[in-house]
Design an enzyme around this catalytic site. Structure first.
Site, short mmCIF file in Angstrom:
data_model
loop_
_atom_site.label_atom_id
_atom_site.label_comp_id
_atom_site.label_asym_id
_atom_site.label_seq_id
_atom_site.Cartn_x
_atom_site.Cartn_y
_atom_site.Cartn_z
N HIS A 126 0.80 -1.23 0.00
CA HIS A 126 0.00 0.00 0.00
C HIS A 126 0.83 1.28 0.00
O HIS A 126 0.28 2.36 -0.11
CB HIS A 126 -0.96 0.03 1.19
CG HIS A 126 -0.28 0.35 2.49
ND1 HIS A 126 0.52 -0.53 3.15
CD2 HIS A 126 -0.27 1.48 3.23
CE1 HIS A 126 0.98 0.02 4.26
NE2 HIS A 126 0.53 1.24 4.34
C1 UD1 Z 1 -2.22 5.60 6.01
C2 UD1 Z 1 -0.92 6.03 6.66
C3 UD1 Z 1 0.11 4.91 6.51
C4 UD1 Z 1 -0.43 3.59 7.03
C5 UD1 Z 1 -1.73 3.29 6.31
C6 UD1 Z 1 -2.35 1.99 6.73
C7 UD1 Z 1 -0.41 8.43 6.54
C8 UD1 Z 1 0.49 9.43 5.94
N1 UD1 Z 1 -0.34 7.19 6.03
O1 UD1 Z 1 -1.99 5.48 4.61
O2 UD1 Z 1 1.25 5.25 7.26
O3 UD1 Z 1 0.51 2.57 6.80
O4 UD1 Z 1 -2.64 4.37 6.57
O5 UD1 Z 1 -3.51 1.76 6.03
O6 UD1 Z 1 -1.13 8.74 7.45
N2 UD1 Z 1 -9.44 4.82 2.06
C9 UD1 Z 1 -10.65 4.18 2.08
N3 UD1 Z 1 -11.18 3.88 3.30
C10 UD1 Z 1 -10.59 4.21 4.46
C11 UD1 Z 1 -9.37 4.89 4.41
C12 UD1 Z 1 -8.80 5.17 3.21
O7 UD1 Z 1 -11.21 3.86 1.06
O8 UD1 Z 1 -11.16 3.91 5.54
C13 UD1 Z 1 -8.82 5.11 0.74
C14 UD1 Z 1 -9.13 6.50 0.24
O9 UD1 Z 1 -9.29 6.45 -1.13
C15 UD1 Z 1 -7.86 7.26 0.56
C16 UD1 Z 1 -6.79 6.18 0.41
O10 UD1 Z 1 -7.43 4.98 0.84
O11 UD1 Z 1 -7.66 8.36 -0.25
C17 UD1 Z 1 -5.58 6.44 1.25
O12 UD1 Z 1 -5.92 6.65 2.62
P1 UD1 Z 1 -5.00 7.60 3.58
O13 UD1 Z 1 -5.51 7.57 4.97
O14 UD1 Z 1 -4.81 8.92 2.91
O15 UD1 Z 1 -3.60 6.91 3.52
P2 UD1 Z 1 -3.19 5.38 3.58
O16 UD1 Z 1 -2.60 5.03 2.28
O17 UD1 Z 1 -4.27 4.52 4.13
#
Ligand code: UD1
Length: 367
Positions: free
Chosen positions: A203
């Site tokens: 991821h």
């Molecule tokens: C975040 C953390 C990362 C951690 C990861 C675990 C930061 C900078 N990064 O990254 O360190 O390893 O979480 O998962 O904080 N999304 C959903 N549902 C959710 C959450 C996210 O669909 O409940 C999707 C959305 O499209 C979003 C993307 O995932 O834009 C990324 O989510 P985000 O929280 O921005 O970062 P992660 O890649 O999850």
């Protein structure tokens, strides 16, 4: 009176905050929990609260997904009035996600003490958003709890007074110890036998946001899958990018799962022949479980998993991944030992330290 306001926001925070909340309660320290809402899907958030017995948050900021700047700013804006109302003696943050730095920054500027659990880890790679969060959170923190000894040297290099740093061990491993007996066997999740499959998680933006890199990674995984079945719970970011880049056919033949709950994931890791990952947490959990781990990154902020654990840093190159995989198949993979204080008692050490520290903080809050 709330003594400590604990913050969690994203999936890897939940297994860290669970034992901390429990230990604070046992120690008679009045704590509240705040969920920023950085992760909000049932599978990324609610299931962890249920599986790990985390109390319902006292405060929920419901920020959701956005760019780093917008997400961080939104957490800050919504956190400030909550902090003012709650008037805690200290704010406790865990890990390195956007929720961690956002809440630490607000608290520090309001003159509220900041406690960082999992301090001092460094990948020395500023292209990684979490590295920026780690460095800044540690600079803002008054009390820093570390998971491995190398963290202290990192912190001292950045001018942090060692008197504020305490080596307590790994709270995520507390959660692992507490729940291992309840782990869902892979046989139940997959119908796969112990040691007869590999687990993959991907991821990191560096691996999944560039189409060529992601295509190359999925290509070598498809090759591996022909020799050893690969099961992969897909992170929402990865799933979205696979669709966006038209790479869905590269998943043919893999066992693709939606994000799985904590107890399913624990069972999948425990029963696997090996784990391939770019996650920070899985590098540590595989070391605790004694399962070989190939880390598909150029660096790690958790070097003890290389020095003492079962982790091998392989990088994202398909040839290197192939070689490392062949080596595990031929030799069984790296055997490690359990790092110091990864013993299930880290949160108890934190609560004990806070019992002594909190009374000394009286009257220090800025006006
Ligand atoms: C975040 C953390 C990362 C951690 C990861 C675990 C930061 C900078 N990064 O990254 O360190 O390893 O979480 O998962 O904080 N999304 C959903 N549902 C959710 C959450 C996210 O669909 O409940 C999707 C959305 O499209 C979003 C993307 O995932 O834009 C990324 O989510 P985000 O929280 O921005 O970062 P992660 O890649 O999850």
């Amino acid at each position: 009176m709330t003594q400590i306001l604990c913050v969690a926001g994203a999936r890897p925070n939940f297994m860290k905050i669970a034992p901390v909340m429990a230990a604070l309660r046992e120690a008679g320290i009045a704590a509240q929990l705040l969920h920023t809402g950085q992760h909000y899907d049932a599978a990324m958030s609610d299931s962890f609260f249920a599986d790990l017995g985390i109390p319902q948050p006292d405060h929920h900021l419901e920020v959701g997904s956005a760019s780093h700047a917008v997400q961080t700013a939104e957490i800050m804006k919504r956190f400030e009035p909550v902090l003012e109302r709650a008037q805690p003696q200290a704010v406790l943050v865990v890990g390195d996600v956007n929720s961690t730095i956002a809440c630490a920054l607000v608290a520090a500027k309001r003159g509220v003490r900041v406690i960082h659990v999992e301090a001092g880890l460094r990948s020395y790679d500023r292209a990684m958003p979490e590295e920026i969060n780690r460095v800044l959170t540690d600079q803002l923190s008054d009390l820093l709890f570390t998971t491995e000894k190398s963290a202290l040297a990192n912190l001292m290099r950045e001018g942090i007074d060692p008197a504020r740093v305490e080596f307590v061990g790994n709270v995520m491993i507390d959660t692992l110890h507490r729940n291992l007996a309840r782990a869902v066997p892979a046989a139940a999740t997959l119908g796969a036998a112990v040691g007869e499959y590999a687990v993959l998680t991907l991821h990191r933006p560096s691996n999944v946001d560039d189409p060529d890199t992601l295509a190359a990674l999925l290509g070598v995984i498809a090759e591996i899958n022909r020799q050893l079945p690969v099961v992969t719970p897909l992170h929402p970011r990865t799933r979205a990018n696979i669709e966006k880049f038209g790479l869905a056919d590269k998943l043919d033949g893999l066992r693709v799962l939606p994000p799985v709950g904590y107890l399913e994931m624990l069972g999948l890791m425990r029963d696997a022949k090996l784990v391939l990952t770019d996650s920070g947490g899985l590098q540590e959990e595989t070391t605790a479980l004694g399962v070989p781990c190939l880390t598909l990154r150029e660096n790690t902020e958790r070097p003890i998993t290389l020095d003492e654990g079962t982790n091998t840093l392989v990088g994202p190159s398909p040839a290197a991944i192939r070689r490392a995989f062949d080596d595990v198949m031929a030799n069984g993979g790296k055997r490690g030992r359990i790092p110091e204080y990864w013993d299930g008692r880290a949160a108890t050490r934190i609560a004990h330290a806070l019992k002594g520290w909190l009374p000394m903080q009286k009257g220090l809050r800025a006006a």
